[in-house]
Design an enzyme around this catalytic site. Structure first.
Site, PDB file in Angstrom:
ATOM      1  N   GLY A  55       0.825  -1.198   0.000  1.00  0.00           N
ATOM      2  CA  GLY A  55       0.000   0.000   0.000  1.00  0.00           C
ATOM      3  C   GLY A  55       0.859   1.247   0.000  1.00  0.00           C
ATOM      4  N   ALA A  56       0.160   2.369   0.054  1.00  0.00           N
ATOM      5  CA  ALA A  56       0.854   3.660   0.091  1.00  0.00           C
ATOM      6  C   ALA A  56       0.262   4.485   1.210  1.00  0.00           C
ATOM      7  CB  ALA A  56       0.716   4.388  -1.240  1.00  0.00           C
ATOM      8  N   GLY A  57       1.142   5.009   2.080  1.00  0.00           N
ATOM      9  CA  GLY A  57       0.688   5.854   3.161  1.00  0.00           C
ATOM     10  C   GLY A  57       0.825   7.314   2.808  1.00  0.00           C
ATOM     11  N   PHE A  70       3.009   9.375   3.907  1.00  0.00           N
ATOM     12  CA  PHE A  70       4.391   9.834   3.806  1.00  0.00           C
ATOM     13  C   PHE A  70       5.225   8.993   2.844  1.00  0.00           C
ATOM     14  CE2 PHE A  70       2.874  11.201   7.949  1.00  0.00           C
ATOM     15  CZ  PHE A  70       3.229  12.537   7.945  1.00  0.00           C
ATOM     16  N   GLY A  71       4.707   7.863   2.410  1.00  0.00           N
ATOM     17  CA  GLY A  71       5.483   6.990   1.535  1.00  0.00           C
ATOM     18  C   GLY A  71       4.804   5.643   1.414  1.00  0.00           C
ATOM     19  N   VAL A 110       4.053   1.540   1.897  1.00  0.00           N
ATOM     20  CA  VAL A 110       3.958   0.596   3.008  1.00  0.00           C
ATOM     21  C   VAL A 110       4.298  -0.787   2.462  1.00  0.00           C
ATOM     22  CG1 VAL A 110       2.503  -0.367   4.815  1.00  0.00           C
ATOM     23  CG2 VAL A 110       2.172   2.008   4.076  1.00  0.00           C
ATOM     24  N   LYS A 133       6.301   1.014   7.340  1.00  0.00           N
ATOM     25  CA  LYS A 133       5.975   2.312   6.746  1.00  0.00           C
ATOM     26  C   LYS A 133       7.279   3.053   6.479  1.00  0.00           C
ATOM     27  CE  LYS A 133       1.486   2.985   9.027  1.00  0.00           C
ATOM     28  NZ  LYS A 133       0.672   3.906   9.860  1.00  0.00           N
ATOM     29  N   ASP A 177      -9.781   9.861  14.979  1.00  0.00           N
ATOM     30  CA  ASP A 177     -10.068   9.322  13.638  1.00  0.00           C
ATOM     31  C   ASP A 177     -10.431   7.841  13.728  1.00  0.00           C
ATOM     32  OD1 ASP A 177     -10.423   9.256  10.941  1.00  0.00           O
ATOM     33  OD2 ASP A 177      -8.296   9.203  10.427  1.00  0.00           O
TER      34      ASP A 177
END
Length: 902
Positions: free
Chosen positions: A544-546, A548-549, A551, A569, A662
């Site tokens: 995946g993509a978080g 900040f960058g 995953v 991450k 959240d």
């Protein structure tokens, strides 16, 4: 034996003879004589009548006259006589005529016997009849080849007429042979068998078995298949079950509830049950050993028929591994261990054990002073003690309570000379332990008190004099010391405190520290997160993509520890110092948490590039997508178990004074055992103005997930644990709807307006009423009226312990107590095709199933049944219900509207 003589002869009627003398006869005599030798000497006396035995006088039934003789019409008589039994080697017959006009035409001498016969699968030999005509001679039978006797020895009786009668017993074909024409036992051919002796025929080998030779009494199981000891040869061979699935573990202090789905493969048997193997491990989960006998399993540890077990009396803060084995009747036949699924849990803090004993320190007329040792298992910091006491002659219901901060207490206001029953229990942050055993103590009577006072008077006087001297000395010393005292400024703390005692928290409770309060953010990282050498980390694939960058999924192998899967991450290249601080702040937050329902931080990599945050790997990913992929596949109890885990994690966070802000299903991660863990503790999204994610809407300079956020947090930016409770209610709705989007396709502004007008989400399909009521409690407008997470956990625990409370499905009443949003059914006339309709009800993934099966128009679709849905490949129960509900609405709209529909 008995001999029969058949004589054929004619006799003339004496009256038809002329000049017949009176000696004319119409009969003759039959004699016999037994002997062991031939008698042919004419002068022998044996030719005389005397040694012969008369058998009978033979008379003719019919005689003839001269007229008949002239016409040659001889009337022949046939007579049979028998005699016996004979005991010698031979015999002579003699016929004596006393004057009859007769002719002996023939004499036939014979005996009778029963012929050899095969009857009842036995051979009976030729058998002579008995000595008398009424005699029955027993004949023993012999079973034919491949037959065996049943019960009693088999025999037949031969009667005097040479006929078989009165059969007793029988033979039947033995195992591996079948009867043919009632006289032969034929071997079963290959691939067939016959298990038992009897009249049955050979049968085909059962499933998963074979026979390679003739006359098989049983078919041998194929490799990997077995028969239980109690299975009959006619039963098919079966295999062991696969492992249980979808384990849910609910940890409650030092107890755990495990639930699971049955195996996909039962091995072809219906006797699947479960064994629980308990292992207590060290902190790094190495060196596990079997649990001791103190651990309790309800209903039991072995042979469980239900897919649920409650385990208690575990150690506090201890890692455990539980193996849930699926076994059946042939598991003990397999050379391999039972298939199982493992779940790893760590117990929480339990309440303290009971106080072992109490001692009386002092007693007066109106008080008793007691002391006691600390519980053997305090399981945490003792906060205080509760003392329960009552007069021995009164009932326990009349007891009073007192509290003490130490392990001594003085109970005041008692009556003189009365025996009191006293118990004490300790309290930690986990709650009260059990009361100690009952002990009795007595106050002094007035007479006892006066006597004791008289004994102490000399001691009191001496002590008073010594006290005066001591006070004078103490005053002098204090004057000298006061002159030397100087005041200094309070020393500055060099270390940040990690434990605070606040008004809300309990003494000893760990409190969350905001990493943004550190002047140097790196200090917070060093304090709360463990630095990991990058050489211990192996990156495998992008998952995946978080923010900040990217995953990654990877592996972490620390020295002296086993290799584990981790999520990694990364901080993308070209980051600013602010981005680095924001990125690592999540690690500083996570590192302060230690709870089985909070994502675990393994450590950080900050001394090389890229910067990494390493956490435990959650195999099933985000909860919302996981539920959508498994729509309708879980029981209500399993869903409640997931909710209970999330609530337990949030209870832990709220007790640490941490506000998540959240909380949503997308931020809950699910592992392979269906344990749900709260994640995503990054705060950066609230500090940026990134409009790329429609989930978050700008409000007062920050980003807010409107659909999950409490109204006071949207309007005033007032985030508290109470606003997290509101978000938890939305998560409950997401779970029970299997990942539907809250408020569906409404805009964020419409959602805000609806909430302000007191509208709330309706119950999802098949949602228990008790769960929807809990959602409504979480959505109270007054945040002080919402339940706390501890209360939510208790409520869910009660539901789990009482599944019957979840059977009532929530419905929307005609006049609801609180206005509920109505997701109105789309107007069918607005659709031009089946594709449009499926897209509107969020079932577009089945487009090809409908069109390829011929359901190309809405009129045809309106006639579909549940069987049709199964036939075209829609097997998920939740999706079937959703589509059928829409089809039913479609029928109603078609019948009520004349509008032409595609």
């Amino acid at each position: 034996h008995r001999v029969y003589v058949e004589m054929r002869f004619t006799v003339r009627d004496c009256s038809s003879l002329p000049n017949v003398p009176g000696s004319c006869k119409e009969t003759f005599n039959l004699y016999y004589y037994e002997t062991d030798s031939n008698i042919d000497n004419k002068i022998s006396t044996f030719w005389n009548e005397s040694p012969y035995l008369k058998v009978d006088t033979i008379a003719a039934d019919e005689s003839f006259s001269q007229v008949d003789f002239g016409g040659r019409l001889m009337k022949v008589n046939t007579e049979v006589r028998s005699f016996g039994p004979l005991t010698r080697s031979g015999f002579y017959l003699a016929f004596q005529d006393y004057g009859a006009c007769m002719s002996l035409l023939s004499v036939r001498v014979f005996f009778k016997k029963c012929p050899s016969v095969v009857q009842n699968f036995a051979v009976f030999p030729e058998t002579m009849t008995g000595a008398e005509s009424t005699s029955l001679v027993i004949a023993r039978g012999t079973c034919i080849p491949n037959a065996e006797e049943v019960d009693v020895p088999i025999k037949l009786y031969c009667n005097g007429d040479g006929e078989w009668m009165v059969p007793i017993g029988k033979c039947t074909c033995k195992a591996g042979y079948e009867p043919e024409n009632h006289v032969v036992c034929k071997a079963c051919p290959a691939a067939m068998f016959k298990a038992n002796q009897g009249m049955g025929i050979c049968a085909q080998c059962p499933a998963n078995s074979r026979s390679t030779s003739e006359a098989s009494p049983i078919c041998i199981c194929r490799n990997g298949y077995y028969r239980a000891d109690f299975d009959t040869p006619e039963a098919p061979c079966t295999s062991v079950p696969s492992g249980p699935r979808n384990v849910i573990s609910i940890v409650n202090e030092t107890a755990i509830t495990l639930e699971w789905h049955p195996p996909r493969e039962t091995g072809g048997r219906d006797d699947v049950n479960y064994n629980i193997i308990c292992k207590k491990c060290q902190s790094d989960r190495r060196g596990c050993s079997h649990c001791d006998d103190n651990v309790d399993f309800v209903p039991r540890q072995l042979g469980l028929t239900d897919t649920r077990v409650f385990i208690s009396n575990l150690w506090v803060h201890t890692p455990y591994t539980f193996e849930i084995q699926a076994v059946n009747g042939v598991t003990n036949k397999s050379p391999f261990p039972p298939q199982h699924v493992s779940v790893n849990i760590t117990t929480n803090q339990a309440a303290p054990s009971s106080v072992p004993i109490m001692h009386q320190v002092k007693a007066t007329m109106k008080s008793i002073t007691l002391s006691w040792p600390q519980p053997e298992q305090p399981n945490g910091i003792i906060l205080d003690y509760e003392i329960r006491y009552y007069e021995k002659d009164h009932h326990e219901f009349n007891s009073s309570l007192a509290r003490s901060q130490t392990n001594t207490a003085s109970i005041e206001g008692l009556r003189p000379g009365v025996v009191y029953v006293v118990q004490v229990r300790a309290r930690t942050v986990a709650g009260y332990g059990k009361f100690s055993s009952k002990m009795c103590f007595q106050t002094l009577t007035e007479e006892d008190y006066k006597s004791e006072l008289r004994e102490q008077l000399p001691l009191i006087a001496g002590s008073a004099a010594a006290g005066v001297v001591f006070i004078v000395s103490l005053v002098a010393i204090s004057i000298v010391c006061s002159r030397k005292r100087t005041y200094s400024k309070e020393a500055v703390y060099s270390d940040k405190l990690q434990h605070y005692s606040t008004g809300r928290g309990s003494p000893g409770m760990k409190i969350y520290i905001d990493p943004f309060t550190y002047e140097d953010p790196n200090e917070a990282v060093r304090e709360f997160a463990k630095e990991i050498d990058v050489s211990f980390v192996k990156i495998e694939e992008v998952i995946g993509a978080g923010e900040f960058g990217e995953v990654y999924k990877g592996r972490l192998k620390l020295p002296s520890k086993r290799e584990i899967s981790v999520a990694i991450k990364t901080l993308k290249a070209g980051y600013s110092e602010k981005q680095r601080r924001d990125f690592l702040s999540e690690a500083s937050i996570m590192g302060q948490f230690d709870h089985p329902n909070i994502i675990r931080l393994e450590g950080v990599v900050t001394k090389s590039r890229p910067v990494m945050i390493i956490t435990e790997f959650m195999e099933n990913g985000a909860l919302d997508s996981f539920l959508r992929q498994n729509d309708g596949q879980f029981t209500v109890i399993q869903l409640v178990g997931m909710l209970r885990g999330i609530a337990a994690g949030m209870k832990y966070l709220s007790e640490m004074n941490y506000v998540h802000r959240d909380l949503a299903a997308r931020n809950i991660l699910v592992n392979s055992n269906l344990v749900c863990k709260v994640s995503d503790f990054g705060l950066s999204r609230y500090l940026q103005d990134d409009t790329s994610d429609p989930t978050y809407t700008s409000s007062l300079g920050g980003k807010i997930p409107v659909r999950w956020t409490a109204p006071e947090a949207i309007r005033y930016r007032k985030f508290t644990s109470a606003s997290d409770v509101w978000s938890y209610g939305i998560v409950m709705w997401e779970v029970m709807s299997y990942g539907e989007r809250p408020y569906w396709d409404m805009s964020n502004q419409d959602v805000i307006n609806a909430i302000e007008q007191d509208y709330r989400l309706p119950p999802p399909m098949d949602c228990p009423a008790a769960l929807h009521q809990l959602m409504l409690d979480c959505w109270q407008k007054d945040r002080n009226s919402r339940p706390r997470f501890g209360e939510i956990v208790n409520t869910l625990d009660k539901m789990i312990r009482n599944p019957a409370s979840l059977k009532t499905v929530a419905t929307i009443p005609a006049v609801p107590s609180q206005p509920l949003l109505d997701r109105s059914i789309p107007d069918i006339s607005a659709f031009t095709s089946v594709d449009d309709w499926l897209s509107a009800i969020k079932m577009g993934q089945y487009r090809d199933n409908f069109l390829s099966s011929g359901f190309t128009s809405l009129h045809v679709v309106a006639q579909m049944t549940s069987e049709d849905l199964l036939r075209i490949g829609i097997t998920l129960a939740g999706h079937q219900k959703k589509i059928l509900n829409s089809i039913q609405s479609m029928r109603v709209q078609i019948s009520q509207s004349p509008t032409s529909i595609a």
